[in-house]
Design a protein around this motif. Structure first.
Motif, short mmCIF file in Angstrom:
data_model
loop_
_atom_site.label_atom_id
_atom_site.label_comp_id
_atom_site.label_asym_id
_atom_site.label_seq_id
_atom_site.Cartn_x
_atom_site.Cartn_y
_atom_site.Cartn_z
N ASN A 135 2.13 -21.10 3.79
CA ASN A 135 3.25 -20.72 2.92
C ASN A 135 4.47 -21.60 3.17
OD1 ASN A 135 1.81 -18.67 1.79
ND2 ASN A 135 3.06 -17.00 2.58
N PHE A 136 4.77 -21.84 4.45
CA PHE A 136 6.05 -22.45 4.79
C PHE A 136 5.98 -23.86 5.37
CE2 PHE A 136 7.00 -17.93 4.70
CZ PHE A 136 8.16 -17.92 3.95
N ASP A 137 4.89 -24.20 6.05
CA ASP A 137 4.85 -25.49 6.75
C ASP A 137 3.99 -26.54 6.04
OD1 ASP A 137 6.48 -24.37 8.61
OD2 ASP A 137 5.00 -24.25 10.22
N TYR A 138 2.77 -26.17 5.75
CA TYR A 138 1.86 -27.15 5.15
C TYR A 138 2.43 -27.79 3.86
CZ TYR A 138 -1.92 -29.17 2.55
OH TYR A 138 -2.67 -30.03 1.80
N PRO A 139 3.00 -27.00 2.92
CA PRO A 139 3.42 -27.61 1.66
C PRO A 139 4.62 -28.56 1.78
CG PRO A 139 3.26 -25.20 1.47
CD PRO A 139 3.20 -25.54 2.92
N VAL A 140 5.32 -28.50 2.91
CA VAL A 140 6.52 -29.34 3.06
C VAL A 140 6.13 -30.79 3.39
CG1 VAL A 140 8.68 -29.59 4.37
CG2 VAL A 140 7.88 -27.33 3.71
N GLY A 141 4.87 -30.99 3.69
CA GLY A 141 4.41 -32.32 4.05
C GLY A 141 3.60 -32.21 5.31
N GLY A 142 2.90 -31.10 5.39
CA GLY A 142 2.19 -30.72 6.60
C GLY A 142 1.32 -31.83 7.14
N ARG A 248 4.27 -21.07 13.57
CA ARG A 248 5.30 -22.01 13.08
C ARG A 248 6.16 -22.45 14.25
NH1 ARG A 248 6.46 -17.79 8.42
NH2 ARG A 248 7.93 -16.94 9.92
N MET A 249 6.24 -23.76 14.48
CA MET A 249 7.03 -24.15 15.64
C MET A 249 8.51 -23.85 15.40
SD MET A 249 6.84 -28.21 15.85
CE MET A 249 7.44 -29.26 14.54
N ALA A 250 8.91 -23.71 14.13
CA ALA A 250 10.29 -23.32 13.83
C ALA A 250 10.64 -21.95 14.44
CB ALA A 250 10.51 -23.28 12.32
#
Ligand SMILES: [Zn+2]
Lengths: 431, 159
Positions: A135-142, A248-250
């Protein structure tokens, strides 16, 4: 819980591609090697298995473990799949340990594989990146190299770690692998070679990263009674530990250090932890394994370490998690030559800093040089550690250059995601 | 019963890469009906140019990347609007990537830290050359005008 021993192991050559063998045949080769290495060990003696492989996408086959089980002639004995990203192999090793320690089995086969050559490298990177929050990490340029690059950028900021220190890890592991015929990419590299190779995600170049591989490995674990009956040199598994962290490392907190017995809260007064620069799960795994094995000062009590160096940077981060040096000292630890083998020429000059005892790290060449067929990797580490502790490196590698004299106790470390699942197991020579 | 029964021949073939062993192309594709479920308000927020995080209703721990329940204590969280300005916590420029993102390389990923928020947020930065990005650099959120309901609807620019 009762004592558990490793009594045999086998691996295939790790390679960019083995199109002539499917996953079943690769595991079969490693299995046959393990059987041949221990006369008296037969298929009939094996009570069941655990099978590790990471990605159904790579295999293009669900329930592939069942196909390995029937191919090896182990039906209808118990089996199940173990999966946990990059730590799949280490988790599988510990699952076999559990089967024997609990008394459920006398002999348990842990077997692992990955066939990553079945897609192109970029599709493979996509599959691996799907093991981050979709949802949050992969689509950003995972991209896992991107995640590790961000982590080490912060490590450099916090502790002054340098790209040259990271390059020394690549030099070490590729040189070690020159003496390991199972390794995928041995090489005589210089710091300059590492830094001038193509940039993948700043500051990590392609030589800071492990490659994708095809390969398989097996480890056979047994009870004390069976180990003593079949083997003159069984290796005892004296400690197992596992730790986790947020996907998520965030989301990683910034709090207090989990301390090992030889450390004090005082020395880390100013450190926020784990942030994105350290692996809390790795520290937890180490703490649990050391507790079980009775280790109070790992750098003095371990003779070698096979750790999950998917990146040069993560090897440096892991020195710290395992307590081989303090948090923040990983780069200097490499500079000092502490994780290097004493009798190999690396073409490097070391700092002369003598704060640390020499603990060879990844004498096999690690993931960087051996390759990383994910489900096999953690078991490959177990096999190399087993051979080290048996004093049998010469027998299996065809030369004993990598044999650590009088190795009595070794550690294997398997690592998933950005540190989401991590296992540490301690193996000891038994007299 | 028809002993002369035959399957019809078709004109489809296989893409063949190699004969020994035989390596053929095998295509596979999926369309998911993916639900953002309890994370949905975050994506709805993007359409309103808002960045929504979550705060634990019990311990007060505040997440820049939202989650329905608190990782520290397990209690439910409430939605909270994040500031639109933050700082670069760490960064990297990707020159390669997964297949889906290869055409976008090089792109720069950042983890953003916000004052008073306990965790970070992964995003991209645009408007800065790779060698201009620094840890601690102030950045501001911008939003796509046409929302795609993806986390890339928000990105950051130098302040
Ligand atoms: Zn809470």
């Amino acid at each position: 819980m009762r004592p558990v021993y490793m009594i045999s192991g086998g691996i295939t050559k790790f390679a960019k591609a083995h199109p002539e063998k499917d996953f079943r045949l690769m595991v079969k080769e490693a299995f046959d090697y393990a059987l041949a290495d221990l006369p008296g060990l037969t298929r009939e003696l094996i009570d069941g298995s655990v099978c590790s492989y990471f990605s159904d996408h790579f295999t293009r086959q669900l329930k592939a473990g069942a196909m390995v089980q029937d191919y090896l002639g182990l039906c209808p004995k118990p089996s199940r799949r173990i999966e946990g990203g990059g730590a799949t192999g280490g988790l599988c090793f510990q699952a076999a340990w559990e089967a024997v320690a609990s008394g459920r089995m006398e002999v348990c086969l842990s077997m692992g594989f990955e066939t990553m050559s079945r897609v192109n490298t970029w599709k493979g990177n996509e599959f691996i990146a799907l093991a981050s929050d979709t949802n949050f990490d992969y689509p950003v340029g995972g991209f896992y190299t991107g995640y590790y690059a961000m982590m080490v950028r912060r490590h450099m900021h916090e502790f002054g770690t340098t790209v040259e220190q990271m390059a020394k890890v690549a030099v070490k592991n590729h040189r070690n692998a020159l003496h390991n015929p199972y390794a995928q990419s041995p090489g005589e590299l210089s710091i300059e070679d590492v830094r001038s190779s193509p940039m993948v995600a700043t500051p990590l170049t392609i030589l800071d990263c492990c490659q994708m591989s095809d390969g398989a490995a097996v480890a056979v674990l047994a009870s004390e009674e069976v180990a003593q009956r079949l083997s003159s040199r069984p290796v005892r598994i004296t400690g197992v530990g596992c730790g986790t962290d947020a996907m998520r490392m965030a989301d990683r907190p910034r709090g207090e250090v989990i301390l090992l017995p030889h450390e004090s809260a005082e020395e880390y007064r100013d450190l926020t932890y784990p942030g994105v620069h350290s692996f809390r799960g790795g520290r937890m795994a180490a703490k649990l394994a050391y507790g079980m094995a009775g280790i109070t000062d790992p750098a003095r009590e371990l003779d070698f370490v096979e750790l999950h160096d998917a990146y040069t940077s993560s090897e440096i981060q892991t020195y710290e998690d395992l307590g081989l040096c303090r948090y923040g000292e990983g780069g200097s630890f490499a500079d000092a030559g502490a994780p290097f083998l004493p009798h190999i020429t690396y073409g490097l000059s070391f700092s002369g800093d003598d704060r640390w005892r020499r603990v060879p790290v990844n004498p096999s060449g690690g993931l960087l040089a051996c390759g990383h067929p994910v489900g096999a990797t953690g078991l490959m580490q177990a096999v190399f550690a087993f051979w080290q502790l048996q004093g049998a490196i010469g027998k299996h590698l065809g030369n004993d250059t990598l044999q650590i004299r009088d190795a009595g106790r070794g550690l294997i470390h398997s690592h998933a995601g950005t540190g989401t699942y991590i296992t540490v197991s301690v193996l000891e020579r038994s007299e | 019963m028809g002993k002369d029964a035959k399957l019809p021949e078709t004109e489809e073939g296989s893409v063949l890469f190699n004969l020994d062993p035989i390596i053929v192309k095998y295509h596979y594709e999926i369309d998911y009906l993916h639900s953002y479920a309890q994370d949905s308000p975050f994506f709805a927020g993007l359409a309103k140019k808002k960045l929504l995080g979550s705060r634990c209703t019990v311990c007060g721990y505040t997440y820049a990347t939202p989650r329905g329940h608190c990782m520290e204590c397990g209690e439910p969280t409430a939605w909270v609007e994040l500031p639109l300005e933050g700082k670069v916590h760490t960064y990297t420029t990707c020159h390669f990537g997964g297949e889906a993102f290869l055409k976008e390389t090089p792109y720069t990923l950042i983890l953003v830290e916000f004052d008073g928020i306990d965790t970070l947020f992964l995003s991209r930065i645009v408007g800065a050359e790779p060698d201009e990005v620094r840890i601690g650099m102030p950045v501001r959120a911008r939003f796509l005008r046409n929302c795609k309901f993806r986390p890339t609807d928000v990105y950051f620019v130098p302040l």
